[in-house]
Design a protein around this motif. Sequence first.
Motif, PDB file in Angstrom:
ATOM      1  N   ASN A 219      11.455   2.065   7.501  1.00  0.00           N
ATOM      2  CA  ASN A 219      10.937   0.745   7.133  1.00  0.00           C
ATOM      3  C   ASN A 219       9.435   0.620   7.317  1.00  0.00           C
ATOM      4  OD1 ASN A 219      13.991   0.243   8.229  1.00  0.00           O
ATOM      5  ND2 ASN A 219      13.522  -1.003   6.432  1.00  0.00           N
ATOM      6  N   SER A 220       8.743   1.692   6.977  1.00  0.00           N
ATOM      7  CA  SER A 220       7.281   1.678   6.955  1.00  0.00           C
ATOM      8  C   SER A 220       6.808   1.247   5.574  1.00  0.00           C
ATOM      9  CB  SER A 220       6.735   3.066   7.286  1.00  0.00           C
ATOM     10  OG  SER A 220       6.982   3.947   6.198  1.00  0.00           O
ATOM     11  N   LEU A 221       5.504   1.192   5.398  1.00  0.00           N
ATOM     12  CA  LEU A 221       4.939   0.910   4.080  1.00  0.00           C
ATOM     13  C   LEU A 221       5.166   2.060   3.108  1.00  0.00           C
ATOM     14  CD1 LEU A 221       1.565  -0.765   5.128  1.00  0.00           C
ATOM     15  CD2 LEU A 221       3.487  -1.885   3.986  1.00  0.00           C
ATOM     16  N   ALA A 222       5.547   3.228   3.620  1.00  0.00           N
ATOM     17  CA  ALA A 222       5.880   4.382   2.780  1.00  0.00           C
ATOM     18  C   ALA A 222       7.392   4.603   2.776  1.00  0.00           C
ATOM     19  CB  ALA A 222       5.154   5.631   3.271  1.00  0.00           C
ATOM     20  N   CYS A 223       8.137   3.529   2.717  1.00  0.00           N
ATOM     21  CA  CYS A 223       9.591   3.574   2.918  1.00  0.00           C
ATOM     22  C   CYS A 223      10.314   4.468   1.913  1.00  0.00           C
ATOM     23  CB  CYS A 223      10.148   2.150   2.842  1.00  0.00           C
ATOM     24  SG  CYS A 223      11.801   1.957   3.549  1.00  0.00           S
ATOM     25  N   GLY A 224       9.774   4.600   0.701  1.00  0.00           N
ATOM     26  CA  GLY A 224      10.461   5.382  -0.317  1.00  0.00           C
ATOM     27  C   GLY A 224      10.459   6.873  -0.076  1.00  0.00           C
ATOM     28  N   HIS A 225       9.673   7.331   0.899  1.00  0.00           N
ATOM     29  CA  HIS A 225       9.621   8.770   1.208  1.00  0.00           C
ATOM     30  C   HIS A 225       9.450   8.884   2.719  1.00  0.00           C
ATOM     31  CE1 HIS A 225       9.326  12.929  -0.014  1.00  0.00           C
ATOM     32  NE2 HIS A 225       8.195  13.094   0.655  1.00  0.00           N
ATOM     33  N   SER A 226      10.556   8.706   3.428  1.00  0.00           N
ATOM     34  CA  SER A 226      10.501   8.599   4.889  1.00  0.00           C
ATOM     35  C   SER A 226      11.886   8.842   5.455  1.00  0.00           C
ATOM     36  CB  SER A 226      10.014   7.198   5.287  1.00  0.00           C
ATOM     37  OG  SER A 226      11.018   6.230   4.989  1.00  0.00           O
ATOM     38  N   MET A 227      12.121   8.405   6.684  1.00  0.00           N
ATOM     39  CA  MET A 227      13.464   8.545   7.267  1.00  0.00           C
ATOM     40  C   MET A 227      14.485   7.622   6.611  1.00  0.00           C
ATOM     41  SD  MET A 227      12.994   9.266  11.343  1.00  0.00           S
ATOM     42  CE  MET A 227      14.716   9.801  11.510  1.00  0.00           C
ATOM     43  N   ASN A 228      14.066   6.740   5.740  1.00  0.00           N
ATOM     44  CA  ASN A 228      15.025   5.949   4.966  1.00  0.00           C
ATOM     45  C   ASN A 228      15.715   6.795   3.908  1.00  0.00           C
ATOM     46  OD1 ASN A 228      12.786   3.889   5.879  1.00  0.00           O
ATOM     47  ND2 ASN A 228      14.649   2.718   5.526  1.00  0.00           N
ATOM     48  N   GLY A 229      15.263   8.040   3.741  1.00  0.00           N
ATOM     49  CA  GLY A 229      15.855   8.893   2.719  1.00  0.00           C
ATOM     50  C   GLY A 229      15.285   8.546   1.357  1.00  0.00           C
ATOM     51  N   ASP A 230      16.010   8.880   0.313  1.00  0.00           N
ATOM     52  CA  ASP A 230      15.610   8.514  -1.038  1.00  0.00           C
ATOM     53  C   ASP A 230      16.855   8.233  -1.850  1.00  0.00           C
ATOM     54  OD1 ASP A 230      16.607  11.029  -2.092  1.00  0.00           O
ATOM     55  OD2 ASP A 230      14.793  11.948  -1.306  1.00  0.00           O
ATOM     56  N   ASN A 369      -5.288  18.567  -7.677  1.00  0.00           N
ATOM     57  CA  ASN A 369      -4.020  18.888  -7.012  1.00  0.00           C
ATOM     58  C   ASN A 369      -3.167  17.632  -6.897  1.00  0.00           C
ATOM     59  OD1 ASN A 369      -2.055  20.249  -5.545  1.00  0.00           O
ATOM     60  ND2 ASN A 369      -3.115  19.967  -3.595  1.00  0.00           N
ATOM     61  N   LYS A 370      -2.664  17.167  -8.036  1.00  0.00           N
ATOM     62  CA  LYS A 370      -1.901  15.925  -8.074  1.00  0.00           C
ATOM     63  C   LYS A 370      -0.440  16.221  -8.395  1.00  0.00           C
ATOM     64  CE  LYS A 370      -5.948  13.305  -9.527  1.00  0.00           C
ATOM     65  NZ  LYS A 370      -6.547  12.391 -10.534  1.00  0.00           N
ATOM     66  N   GLY A 371       0.457  15.454  -7.793  1.00  0.00           N
ATOM     67  CA  GLY A 371       1.882  15.659  -7.979  1.00  0.00           C
ATOM     68  C   GLY A 371       2.496  14.565  -8.832  1.00  0.00           C
ATOM     69  N   SER A 372       3.539  13.935  -8.316  1.00  0.00           N
ATOM     70  CA  SER A 372       4.268  12.914  -9.063  1.00  0.00           C
ATOM     71  C   SER A 372       3.357  11.725  -9.358  1.00  0.00           C
ATOM     72  CB  SER A 372       5.481  12.439  -8.258  1.00  0.00           C
ATOM     73  OG  SER A 372       6.303  13.542  -7.933  1.00  0.00           O
ATOM     74  N   PRO A 373       3.412  11.186 -10.556  1.00  0.00           N
ATOM     75  CA  PRO A 373       2.549  10.052 -10.881  1.00  0.00           C
ATOM     76  C   PRO A 373       2.899   8.789 -10.096  1.00  0.00           C
ATOM     77  CG  PRO A 373       4.108  10.485 -12.659  1.00  0.00           C
ATOM     78  CD  PRO A 373       4.221  11.626 -11.697  1.00  0.00           C
ATOM     79  N   ARG A 374       4.172   8.602  -9.749  1.00  0.00           N
ATOM     80  CA  ARG A 374       4.571   7.429  -8.984  1.00  0.00           C
ATOM     81  C   ARG A 374       5.471   7.877  -7.832  1.00  0.00           C
ATOM     82  NH1 ARG A 374       1.160   4.504  -9.026  1.00  0.00           N
ATOM     83  NH2 ARG A 374       2.494   3.143  -7.800  1.00  0.00           N
ATOM     84  N   PRO A 375       5.465   7.136  -6.716  1.00  0.00           N
ATOM     85  CA  PRO A 375       6.355   7.491  -5.605  1.00  0.00           C
ATOM     86  C   PRO A 375       7.815   7.245  -5.957  1.00  0.00           C
ATOM     87  CG  PRO A 375       5.299   5.366  -5.206  1.00  0.00           C
ATOM     88  CD  PRO A 375       4.654   5.950  -6.432  1.00  0.00           C
ATOM     89  N   ALA A 376       8.709   7.861  -5.208  1.00  0.00           N
ATOM     90  CA  ALA A 376      10.133   7.658  -5.421  1.00  0.00           C
ATOM     91  C   ALA A 376      10.486   6.195  -5.165  1.00  0.00           C
ATOM     92  CB  ALA A 376      10.939   8.561  -4.502  1.00  0.00           C
ATOM     93  N   PRO A 377      11.419   5.631  -5.932  1.00  0.00           N
ATOM     94  CA  PRO A 377      11.804   4.240  -5.668  1.00  0.00           C
ATOM     95  C   PRO A 377      12.454   4.113  -4.296  1.00  0.00           C
ATOM     96  CG  PRO A 377      13.316   5.292  -7.229  1.00  0.00           C
ATOM     97  CD  PRO A 377      12.171   6.240  -7.033  1.00  0.00           C
ATOM     98  N   PRO A 378      12.166   3.052  -3.564  1.00  0.00           N
ATOM     99  CA  PRO A 378      12.730   2.889  -2.230  1.00  0.00           C
ATOM    100  C   PRO A 378      14.241   2.738  -2.266  1.00  0.00           C
ATOM    101  CG  PRO A 378      10.868   1.407  -2.575  1.00  0.00           C
ATOM    102  CD  PRO A 378      11.224   1.974  -3.904  1.00  0.00           C
ATOM    103  N   PRO A 379      14.950   3.350  -1.300  1.00  0.00           N
ATOM    104  CA  PRO A 379      16.391   3.179  -1.225  1.00  0.00           C
ATOM    105  C   PRO A 379      16.741   1.782  -0.683  1.00  0.00           C
ATOM    106  CG  PRO A 379      15.620   4.515   0.590  1.00  0.00           C
ATOM    107  CD  PRO A 379      14.437   4.290  -0.291  1.00  0.00           C
ATOM    108  N   PRO A 380      18.008   1.401  -0.754  1.00  0.00           N
ATOM    109  CA  PRO A 380      18.399   0.039  -0.342  1.00  0.00           C
ATOM    110  C   PRO A 380      17.999  -0.327   1.089  1.00  0.00           C
ATOM    111  CG  PRO A 380      20.166   1.067  -1.581  1.00  0.00           C
ATOM    112  CD  PRO A 380      19.130   2.131  -1.364  1.00  0.00           C
ATOM    113  N   SER A 381      18.013   0.639   2.012  1.00  0.00           N
ATOM    114  CA  SER A 381      17.691   0.315   3.407  1.00  0.00           C
ATOM    115  C   SER A 381      16.274  -0.204   3.579  1.00  0.00           C
ATOM    116  CB  SER A 381      17.900   1.544   4.287  1.00  0.00           C
ATOM    117  OG  SER A 381      17.049   2.610   3.896  1.00  0.00           O
ATOM    118  N   CYS A 382      15.412   0.073   2.591  1.00  0.00           N
ATOM    119  CA  CYS A 382      14.031  -0.414   2.672  1.00  0.00           C
ATOM    120  C   CYS A 382      13.946  -1.931   2.485  1.00  0.00           C
ATOM    121  CB  CYS A 382      13.169   0.259   1.617  1.00  0.00           C
ATOM    122  SG  CYS A 382      12.899   2.037   1.922  1.00  0.00           S
TER     123      CYS A 382
END
Length: 385
Positions: A219-230, A369-382
């Motif tokens: 539940n951080s500001l980077a919730c979509g790529h964190s311990m919340n999973g994806d 050195n750029k990767g995905s254009p957008r971050p993964a969508p946050p999972p429901p727990s976010c």
Amino acid sequence: MKSPTKRASALCALFFFLLFCRPALAQDKPQPGPWRFAVSGDSRNCGDVVVPAIAASVLRHDVAFYWHLGDFRLMKGGIDEDLTARYGTDLSSDDYHRDAWGDFITHQLAAFGLVPVYLGIGNHELYGGKTLADYVSQFAYWLDTPELRRRRAADNPPSDSLSYYHWRKQHVDFISLDNAAEEGFSRAQLRWLEGVLENDRKDSAVLTIVVGMHRALPNSLACGHSMNGDVVTPADIAAQSVTSGRRCYQDLLRWQKQTRKRVYVLASHSHFFMERVFETPYWQNTEIPDRGVLPGWIVGTAGAKRYALPDALPKDIRAKTDVAGYLLATVNPDGEIAFDFREVTPDDVPPETRKEFSNEFISACFLENKGSPRPAPPPPSCFEK
């Protein structure tokens, strides 16, 4: 004049001194004023270019140590671009998976010279057919120093893995956690952490704890790529990760409230820099017990392909992507720590690294050195309140 044999013997003696006596150089020395350490993570893809640049910058700041928060090499879905640039098609996939960690030691860790390095484990350390046992075996020199062994001997309950540990520097206890697996923290690790926190609570010499890990706590500001999973993480595994991560956060928050000592939380995994990462509606909802905001940073900027920043960040939150660098932390005698993001550029790449790569490739590591254009969508727990 010494004979070539004697000169060779002297060089060998110096090599073995640096190899085996370095942990002794890491012991505390009384320092009346502020001191510094440096931290970053995610050095895959272009780490052989970016990490030596980080090391060159770090060495200019007289730091006590450098802390790497995991993801040393890609190990999944291809071969790191820096290794492809060095070896071309001569490097087979089998050779890569065999040699990637050795490359990390030779071209990244060695760049820090006599500055002690502490290692955290990332999820990519468990890819490419590697196991936790492989990781511990390969990096035992950094994970099982005499300093860390002394701390483990005093821990109650004891840890069940060398992949998580803690060490002291002045009045600060540094705690390196292992949440590399999708399931998050094990029960044994959480019990160990709670034992360390209890000891630190009673110890008047400990004024501050700094907790570092690979994936950001839930539940951080980077919730979509964190311990919340994806969104592709199996629900039962994601639930274990969220539950264990929130328990860890709540343990730290309670410790801070009960002791009135300082807590700082560091992570990487997301390939950008961001501060104040726990200023989210979930943790700001103090009407619910065990909620509150801890100071937190994400610094996955040591060479990995950059991620776009999450949407709808608060305007006053400092965050940067498409940058390489590290956190330079200044520790005051009272235990307060100021964290400053230091960007590195191609100008920081040392000459010995420039001999191995073209100017075009070095520029590409920093600029393209750029990767995905957008971050993964946050999972429901976010979105839980």
